[in-house]
Design an enzyme around this catalytic site. Structure first.
Site, PDB file in Angstrom:
ATOM      1  CG  ASN A  13      45.008  41.316  35.761  1.00  0.00           C
ATOM      2  OD1 ASN A  13      44.651  40.998  34.695  1.00  0.00           O
ATOM      3  ND2 ASN A  13      45.282  40.365  36.626  1.00  0.00           N
ATOM      4  CD1 TRP A  14      42.613  46.372  32.610  1.00  0.00           C
ATOM      5  CD2 TRP A  14      42.614  46.593  30.320  1.00  0.00           C
ATOM      6  NE1 TRP A  14      42.966  47.687  31.962  1.00  0.00           N
ATOM      7  CE2 TRP A  14      42.841  47.652  30.665  1.00  0.00           C
ATOM      8  CE3 TRP A  14      42.205  46.246  28.860  1.00  0.00           C
ATOM      9  CZ2 TRP A  14      43.048  48.943  29.783  1.00  0.00           C
ATOM     10  CZ3 TRP A  14      42.583  47.320  27.838  1.00  0.00           C
ATOM     11  CH2 TRP A  14      42.982  48.473  28.362  1.00  0.00           C
ATOM     12  CE  LYS A  15      42.307  40.427  38.570  1.00  0.00           C
ATOM     13  NZ  LYS A  15      41.621  40.104  39.914  1.00  0.00           N
ATOM     14  CG  HIS A  99      46.771  36.573  38.506  1.00  0.00           C
ATOM     15  ND1 HIS A  99      45.635  36.099  39.523  1.00  0.00           N
ATOM     16  CD2 HIS A  99      46.559  38.165  38.969  1.00  0.00           C
ATOM     17  CE1 HIS A  99      44.918  37.314  39.905  1.00  0.00           C
ATOM     18  NE2 HIS A  99      45.669  38.220  39.733  1.00  0.00           N
ATOM     19  CD  GLU A 101      41.839  36.531  39.567  1.00  0.00           C
ATOM     20  OE1 GLU A 101      41.978  36.789  38.594  1.00  0.00           O
ATOM     21  OE2 GLU A 101      41.401  37.367  40.653  1.00  0.00           O
ATOM     22  CD  GLU A 171      48.451  40.612  42.229  1.00  0.00           C
ATOM     23  OE1 GLU A 171      47.785  41.581  41.934  1.00  0.00           O
ATOM     24  OE2 GLU A 171      48.170  39.566  41.867  1.00  0.00           O
ATOM     25  N   GLY A 177      40.413  41.655  45.040  1.00  0.00           N
ATOM     26  CA  GLY A 177      39.144  41.599  44.849  1.00  0.00           C
ATOM     27  C   GLY A 177      38.181  41.599  45.793  1.00  0.00           C
ATOM     28  CB  SER A 217      41.686  45.879  47.177  1.00  0.00           C
ATOM     29  OG  SER A 217      40.643  44.689  47.367  1.00  0.00           O
ATOM     30  N   GLY A 239      40.504  45.495  39.448  1.00  0.00           N
ATOM     31  CA  GLY A 239      39.174  46.329  39.576  1.00  0.00           C
ATOM     32  C   GLY A 239      39.232  47.667  39.106  1.00  0.00           C
TER      33      GLY A 239
HETATM   34  P1  PGA Z   1      42.142  43.679  42.529  1.00  0.00           P
HETATM   35  O1  PGA Z   1      43.009  42.462  41.638  1.00  0.00           O
HETATM   36  O2  PGA Z   1      42.962  45.185  42.262  1.00  0.00           O
HETATM   37  O3  PGA Z   1      40.699  43.699  41.751  1.00  0.00           O
HETATM   38  O4  PGA Z   1      42.122  43.315  43.738  1.00  0.00           O
HETATM   39  C1  PGA Z   1      44.440  42.651  41.713  1.00  0.00           C
HETATM   40  C2  PGA Z   1      44.875  41.432  40.851  1.00  0.00           C
HETATM   41  O5  PGA Z   1      44.539  40.453  40.573  1.00  0.00           O
HETATM   42  O6  PGA Z   1      46.190  41.597  40.141  1.00  0.00           O
END
Ligand code: PGA
Length: 261
Positions: A13-15, A99, A101, A171, A177, A217, A239
């Site tokens: 996931n490149w966000k 997600h 976020e 998650e 993150g 993470s 990330g």
């Molecule tokens: P992260 O993000 O690997 O940077 O913790 C995971 C995600 O949000 O899917």
């Protein structure tokens, strides 16, 4: 069906990172990095603006592409939104739904998640439904009830055939993150619960085939121990998916983990 839990499933996931040239360059590097393409399944999930070009760059490649979100309507006056047929149009096979976020920063609820999942399935997109508890919920001993309510409400009204076409990503919010990761035992406990909940509501057959990803993470150093766990079928990586070498290393570790299972 274009996925199986007999091989690890790794999604990046490149966000809100990468311009179009950066995203295309990343795809080229991934191919050069020999991901072990035949032994695993890969999905890259760029921002909307890069979907078209990344999809073109992936033509003929087994790496698949997904989007980070979508609206539940097919079209209409919804400024700033993108619909499932538009994602299909640019070559997407997958779409991340709910997600954390999106839930925390953009007001998504289990109800909107449910609407989006239905629309995605109608258009032949595979939803990757994200669920997970906050630190407060974890510390209050509420991980399982939280995850259970997200599954129940997110999948409400769907039949077994529909649920079979959905990927679930667990998650924990406190791990996204932050550099903190659930231990393999902690993650396995929740994954086992998710699979048993699916079995209870949608049958053993759906549960045993389900792909349940871990996210939060994930990095090369923790991939193997997490994916060795029985009910962890892959990873949703944020990330560490932004650099080709760490994404490729995660892929190699995931393949080793599956060989050891
Ligand atoms: P992260 O993000 O690997 O940077 O913790 C995971 C995600 O949000 O899917």
């Amino acid at each position: 069906m274009n996925f199986t839990n007999e091989k690890p499933f790794i999604a990046g996931n490149w966000k809100m990172f990468k311009t179009v040239p950066e995203a295309v360059d990343m795809v080229k590097k991934l191919h050069e990095a020999s991901l072990g393409l035949e032994k695993a399944q890969f999905v890259v999930i760029p921002a909307y603006t890069a979907l078209s070009e990344v999809s073109r760059a992936l033509q003929g490649s087994p790496v698949q592409i997904g989007a980070q979100n979508m609206h539940w309507e097919d079209r209409g006056a919804f400024t700033g939104e993108v619909a499932a047929p538009m994602l299909k149009d640019v070559g997407c096979s997958f779409v991340v739904i709910g997600h954390s976020e999106r839930r925390q920063l953009f007001g998504e609820t289990n109800e909107t998640v449910n609407k989006k999942i239905r629309a995605a399935l109608t258009h032949g997109l595979v939803p990757i439904m994200c669920i997970g508890e906050s630190l407060e919920e974890k510390e209050g001993g509420n991980t399982i009830p939280k995850v259970q309510s997200q599954i129940t409400e997110g999948l409400e009204g769907l039949d077994a055939e529909q649920v079979r076409r959905i990927i679930i990503a667990y998650e924990p919010l406190w791990a996204i993150g932050t550099g903190l990761t659930a231990t393999p035992d902690q993650a396995q406990e929740v994954h086992r619960f998710i699979r048993s909940d699916l079995a209870e509501k949608h049958g053993n057959d759906v549960a045993s085939c389900a792909i349940i990803l871990y996210g939060g993470s994930v990095k090369p150093e923790n991939t193997r121990s997490l994916l060795r766990e029985k009910d962890i079928n892959g990873a949703l990586v944020g990330g560490a998916s932004l650099k080709a070498d760490s994404f490729a290393e995660i892929a190699r570790e995931a393949i080793k983990a599956y060989e050891e299972k």
